[in-house]
Enzyme design. Structure first.
Site, PDB file in Angstrom:
ATOM      1  CD1 TRP A 225      -2.079  -1.808   2.138  1.00 32.44           C
ATOM      2  CD2 TRP A 225      -2.514  -1.493  -0.341  1.00 32.44           C
ATOM      3  NE1 TRP A 225      -3.035  -2.947   1.284  1.00 32.44           N
ATOM      4  CE2 TRP A 225      -3.739  -2.459   0.604  1.00 32.44           C
ATOM      5  CE3 TRP A 225      -3.309  -0.663  -0.856  1.00 32.44           C
ATOM      6  CZ2 TRP A 225      -4.594  -2.856  -0.398  1.00 32.44           C
ATOM      7  CZ3 TRP A 225      -4.014  -1.284  -1.984  1.00 32.44           C
ATOM      8  CH2 TRP A 225      -5.326  -2.785  -1.228  1.00 32.44           C
TER       9      TRP A 225
ATOM     10  CE  LYS B 105      -7.921  -3.033   4.156  1.00 33.26           C
ATOM     11  NZ  LYS B 105      -7.908  -2.387   3.047  1.00 33.26           N
TER      12      LYS B 105
ATOM     13  CG  ASP C 239      -3.054   3.209   4.202  1.00 29.49           C
ATOM     14  OD1 ASP C 239      -4.343   3.351   4.536  1.00 29.49           O
ATOM     15  OD2 ASP C 239      -2.568   3.139   3.517  1.00 29.49           O
TER      16      ASP C 239
HETATM   17  C1  PLP Z   1      -7.331  -2.311   2.246  1.00 33.47           C
HETATM   18  C2  PLP Z   1      -5.798  -0.925   2.592  1.00 33.47           C
HETATM   19  C3  PLP Z   1      -5.950  -0.327   1.573  1.00 33.47           C
HETATM   20  C4  PLP Z   1      -6.748   0.194  -0.547  1.00 33.47           C
HETATM   21  O1  PLP Z   1      -8.580   0.366   0.313  1.00 33.47           O
HETATM   22  P1  PLP Z   1      -9.367   1.057  -0.651  1.00 33.47           P
HETATM   23  O2  PLP Z   1     -10.160   1.009  -0.346  1.00 33.47           O
HETATM   24  O3  PLP Z   1      -9.794  -0.046  -1.394  1.00 33.47           O
HETATM   25  O4  PLP Z   1      -8.824   2.125  -1.739  1.00 33.47           O
HETATM   26  C5  PLP Z   1      -4.567   0.930   1.191  1.00 33.47           C
HETATM   27  N1  PLP Z   1      -4.347   1.318   2.504  1.00 33.47           N
HETATM   28  C6  PLP Z   1      -4.129  -0.347   4.000  1.00 33.47           C
HETATM   29  C7  PLP Z   1      -3.481  -0.349   4.727  1.00 33.47           C
HETATM   30  C8  PLP Z   1      -5.120  -1.139   3.078  1.00 33.47           C
HETATM   31  O5  PLP Z   1      -4.942  -1.764   4.176  1.00 33.47           O
END
Ligand code: PLP
Length: 362
Positions: free
Chosen positions: A103, A198, A174
């Site tokens: 990511w 999540k 993030d």
């Molecule tokens: C799942 C995830 C993403 C991607 O998220 P989307 O909603 O599919 O864009 C980005 N960063 C992390 C750390 C993730 O776990």
């Protein structure tokens, strides 16, 4: 109706049972209005209340000061990969990225479209099995911001503490896969973003917590929908937002508060993770792929002695109603994702199954 599975999916992931039951009712009729949550106008009184409560409860959960804005946006975390540099990184400027997984790699790629994206640290040479710290980090001279990924969903590593960053820079995080899984000091960050699927709610929605003074900055002229300032001024309702997503996140915030808040979440998450890490560590049948000191409380990737045994493990786990355990292809093997809403009982079920499987196949 089918009995619910033990859902170890990395995302979209399990939601709290109480939230799902409330949502069942509110889909049909929100607060006695005779109209379901998905059918209400995003500018009506009923939704005014939903979004106001979601923000208020989010602020209580995260102890978020008034100097920060709480935004409910769309496009998932992936659009934030681009929105952050689009808003803050001028063409002649540099942003520093701590590259700790797939990511982060996607995030830095977007930054390079707007300015200079400097890799301040990377654990790629060891397949992202650890978090680079201290002297492993080399910042550029004067980065606008430093970007980190607090929990690496695929590789199962997690920061224990925020990295030190250069004076004058702000920290961007993030936090998609560990937001509100433990107490957080928001004041250490300029901007935090988290895709909801999540730990917070349904996919497609994203929570953004941003320091108010940063909204004044504008690295370039941008399409309206890509500007944080517009979303802040319009209270996340410049256009029609994902009303159901905001509603559901609001219900999850209420659930976290009712459960005792973030300290309680952390306590429970540590207990849950220990159940599984203990099995990994007590013999040599299972092998955790992340460095022990950087292990995630949310995602636990591990390998078995052979791919054949991994296949057998997944198939037998399925027979015991355990689902979503297949590891990401870049790590292979097994991954147990045990976010806030994943029940402790399910971790015990997996741990018992792992012990039994190792005994029979070791
Ligand atoms: C799942 C995830 C993403 C991607 O998220 P989307 O909603 O599919 O864009 C980005 N960063 C992390 C750390 C993730 O776990």
């Amino acid at each position: 109706m089918a009995e619910r599975a033990w859902n170890f999916s990395a995302g979209p992931a399990v939601l709290p049972e109480r939230v799902l039951r409330q949502a069942q009712q509110d889909l049909w009729d929100l607060d006695g209005t005779g109209i379901g949550i998905c059918e209400h106008s995003h500018r009506g009184a009923a939704f005014d209340r939903v979004i106001a409560e979601a923000e208020e409860d989010c602020r209580r959960v995260g102890n978020i000061p008034d100097s920060y804005r709480v935004l409910f946006l769309q496009g998932g975390a992936s659009l934030q990969f681009a929105m952050v540099p689009a808003n803050f990184l001028g063409e002649d400027q540099t942003a520093d990225y701590l590259v700790t997984g797939a990511w982060s790699q996607k995030a830095i790629k977007e930054a390079a479209l707007y300015g200079t994206a400097h890799t301040a640290a990377s654990s790629q040479e060891e397949n992202f099995s650890y978090i680079p710290k201290g002297s492993a980090i080399g910042y550029s001279d004067s980065p606008v911001y430093v970007h980190m990924t607090s929990n690496n969903t695929i590789f199962g590593t997690q920061y224990r503490a925020e990295p030190d960053i250069p004076d004058g820079a702000f920290l961007v995080c993030d936090a998609s896969s560990d937001i509100f899984s433990r107490p957080i000091d928001v004041t250490k960050y300029g901007l935090i973003y988290a895709g909801a699927q999540k730990n917070l709610g349904p996919s497609g929605t994203v929570l953004v917590i941003v320091r108010e003074d940063l909204l004044e900055r504008s690295a370039r002229s941008l399409p309206t929908m890509l500007r944080y300032q517009v979303h802040a001024e319009k209270g996340s309702r410049y256009n029609t937002p994902n009303t159901f997503g905001i509603y559901l996140m609001g219900q999850v915030f209420k659930w976290i508060l009712a459960e005792g808040g973030l300290a309680k979440m952390q306590e429970r998450n540590e207990r849950k993770a220990r159940l599984i890490y203990d099995v990994i560590d007590e013999g040599d049948f299972y092998r955790g792929t992340a460095r022990a000191e950087d292990r995630s409380l949310m995602n636990i990737p591990f390998r078995l002695p052979s791919e054949d045994l991994e296949k057998k493990f997944l198939s037998e786990a399925g027979e015991h109603r355990m689902s979503g355990l297949k590891g990401h292809r870049s790590v292979g093997g097994i991954r147990a994702s045990i976010y806030n809403a994943f029940p402790e009982e399910g971790c015990r079920v997996l741990a018992d199954f792992m012990r039994d499987f190792a005994r029979r196949n070791g």
